[in-house]
Design a protein around this motif. Structure first.
Motif, mmCIF file in Angstrom:
data_model
loop_
_atom_site.group_PDB
_atom_site.id
_atom_site.type_symbol
_atom_site.label_atom_id
_atom_site.label_comp_id
_atom_site.label_asym_id
_atom_site.label_seq_id
_atom_site.Cartn_x
_atom_site.Cartn_y
_atom_site.Cartn_z
ATOM 1 N N ASP A 35 0.795 -1.221 0.000
ATOM 2 C CA ASP A 35 0.000 0.000 0.000
ATOM 3 C C ASP A 35 0.834 1.280 0.000
ATOM 4 O O ASP A 35 0.394 2.280 -0.544
ATOM 5 C CB ASP A 35 -0.974 -0.004 1.182
ATOM 6 N N PRO A 36 2.046 1.305 0.610
ATOM 7 C CA PRO A 36 2.839 2.545 0.520
ATOM 8 C C PRO A 36 3.050 3.016 -0.913
ATOM 9 O O PRO A 36 3.148 4.220 -1.173
ATOM 10 C CB PRO A 36 4.157 2.160 1.188
ATOM 11 N N ASP A 37 3.139 2.094 -1.876
ATOM 12 C CA ASP A 37 3.291 2.502 -3.262
ATOM 13 C C ASP A 37 2.027 3.184 -3.778
ATOM 14 O O ASP A 37 2.089 4.080 -4.610
ATOM 15 C CB ASP A 37 3.633 1.288 -4.136
ATOM 16 N N LYS A 38 0.872 2.746 -3.286
ATOM 17 C CA LYS A 38 -0.378 3.432 -3.636
ATOM 18 C C LYS A 38 -0.356 4.854 -3.093
ATOM 19 O O LYS A 38 -0.759 5.793 -3.776
ATOM 20 C CB LYS A 38 -1.584 2.683 -3.068
ATOM 21 N N LEU A 73 -7.423 3.412 -9.000
ATOM 22 C CA LEU A 73 -6.772 3.937 -7.804
ATOM 23 C C LEU A 73 -7.686 4.979 -7.193
ATOM 24 O O LEU A 73 -7.933 6.028 -7.793
ATOM 25 C CB LEU A 73 -5.414 4.560 -8.147
ATOM 26 N N GLY A 74 -8.210 4.701 -5.987
ATOM 27 C CA GLY A 74 -9.036 5.668 -5.276
ATOM 28 C C GLY A 74 -8.203 6.522 -4.337
ATOM 29 O O GLY A 74 -6.974 6.469 -4.350
ATOM 30 N N ARG A 75 -8.887 7.283 -3.501
ATOM 31 C CA ARG A 75 -8.185 8.165 -2.573
ATOM 32 C C ARG A 75 -7.719 7.445 -1.312
ATOM 33 O O ARG A 75 -6.985 8.002 -0.511
ATOM 34 C CB ARG A 75 -9.078 9.350 -2.188
ATOM 35 N N GLY A 76 -8.182 6.219 -1.107
ATOM 36 C CA GLY A 76 -7.686 5.445 0.025
ATOM 37 C C GLY A 76 -8.592 5.427 1.235
ATOM 38 O O GLY A 76 -8.260 4.797 2.242
ATOM 39 N N GLY A 77 -9.755 6.070 1.159
ATOM 40 C CA GLY A 77 -10.657 6.083 2.301
ATOM 41 C C GLY A 77 -11.484 4.818 2.456
ATOM 42 O O GLY A 77 -12.024 4.549 3.531
ATOM 43 N N GLY A 78 -11.609 4.046 1.386
ATOM 44 C CA GLY A 78 -12.340 2.783 1.459
ATOM 45 C C GLY A 78 -13.836 2.878 1.241
ATOM 46 O O GLY A 78 -14.525 1.858 1.239
ATOM 47 N N LEU A 120 1.842 7.043 -5.289
ATOM 48 C CA LEU A 120 1.191 7.351 -6.552
ATOM 49 C C LEU A 120 0.077 8.370 -6.347
ATOM 50 O O LEU A 120 -0.090 9.287 -7.153
ATOM 51 C CB LEU A 120 0.645 6.063 -7.180
ATOM 52 N N ARG A 121 -0.677 8.215 -5.266
ATOM 53 C CA ARG A 121 -1.724 9.209 -4.969
ATOM 54 C C ARG A 121 -1.130 10.603 -4.824
ATOM 55 O O ARG A 121 -1.664 11.573 -5.361
ATOM 56 C CB ARG A 121 -2.470 8.819 -3.686
ATOM 57 N N ARG A 122 -0.053 10.707 -4.075
ATOM 58 C CA ARG A 122 0.576 12.021 -3.863
ATOM 59 C C ARG A 122 1.029 12.625 -5.188
ATOM 60 O O ARG A 122 0.846 13.819 -5.432
ATOM 61 C CB ARG A 122 1.764 11.897 -2.901
ATOM 62 N N GLN A 123 1.610 11.801 -6.041
ATOM 63 C CA GLN A 123 2.089 12.297 -7.331
ATOM 64 C C GLN A 123 0.938 12.841 -8.172
ATOM 65 O O GLN A 123 1.032 13.924 -8.765
ATOM 66 C CB GLN A 123 2.806 11.172 -8.077
ATOM 67 N N ILE A 124 -0.147 12.084 -8.243
ATOM 68 C CA ILE A 124 -1.285 12.495 -9.070
ATOM 69 C C ILE A 124 -1.964 13.726 -8.487
ATOM 70 O O ILE A 124 -2.318 14.661 -9.227
ATOM 71 C CB ILE A 124 -2.281 11.331 -9.216
#
Length: 204
Positions: A9-12, A146-151, A15-19
């Motif tokens: 998940d750290p790679d997700k 790829l979502g924002r990670g909130g679930g 990628l989120r930060r980059q986008i």
């Protein structure tokens, strides 16, 4: 980025930060024009042409704009459902009756959201949707979103599965956000299509 089947998940998060950094640098006129173009592209989808109910969302900040699409669907007579974020990150739903029906809300320390101000319809209302428009940050060539990670949308997709509902799943993105690979986790469910300003990309 390495092309591997499973990525921590750290790679997700990276990628989120980059986008998000790229999105935050977009001028407002680009965001608005993208919204108009996305509406025109999305309305060409056969799935939306025959939909009676569409679950969607209101874009915020530098997300690809959705209001033009929501209004066009409503003008067609489509029932449009919008999410209401619950304290546990699950989603309730309400009907969209035009921009005047939206309430500006701030959930804790999170971003300001625009949610339907009418009566809540319950989390299971999404199972009536013929199409679900999903927010996202990217999608890859296999349809992994790829979502924002909130679930929140992981719960929505799980609810659809439990109900045996099979709506078309569509993500709205900028052209640069269709990638060769997005990190995948076991619970990820692929989308059927991505709409970008340059057109529609379908996945098997």
């Amino acid at each position: 980025m390495n092309h591997i089947e499973r990525t921590p998940d750290p790679d997700k998060r990276t990628l989120r930060r980059q986008i998000l950094t790229v999105r935050e640098g977009l001028p407002g006129d680009v965001v608005r024009e993208t919204g108009r173009t996305l509406a025109a592209r999305a309305l060409e989808l056969p799935e939306l042409a025959r939909a009676g109910t569409v679950a969607a969302y209101v874009s915020v900040g530098s997300e690809p704009g959705t209001i033009a699409l929501l209004d066009a669907l409503r003008a067609r007579g489509v029932r449009v459902l919008l999410p209401v974020l619950l304290p546990d990150n699950d989603l309730d739903w309400g009907a969209y009756d035009g921009e005047g029906s939206l309430a500006r809300v701030r959930r804790g320390g999170r971003m300001t959201l625009f949610e339907p101000s009418g009566a809540p319809l319950g989390p299971d209302a999404v199972t009536d949707a013929d199409v679900v428009l999903l927010p996202g940050l990217a999608v890859d060539t296999h349809g992994t979103r790829l979502g924002r990670g909130g679930g929140s949308y992981d719960r929505v997709l799980a609810r659809l599965d439990r109900a045996g509902a099979r709506p078309a799943l569509v993500v709205l993105l900028y052209d640069t956000e269709v990638l060769e690979h997005v990190p995948t986790e076991p619970h990820d469910r692929p989308v059927h299509a991505a709409v970008t300003p340059s057109g529609v990309r379908r996945f098997g």
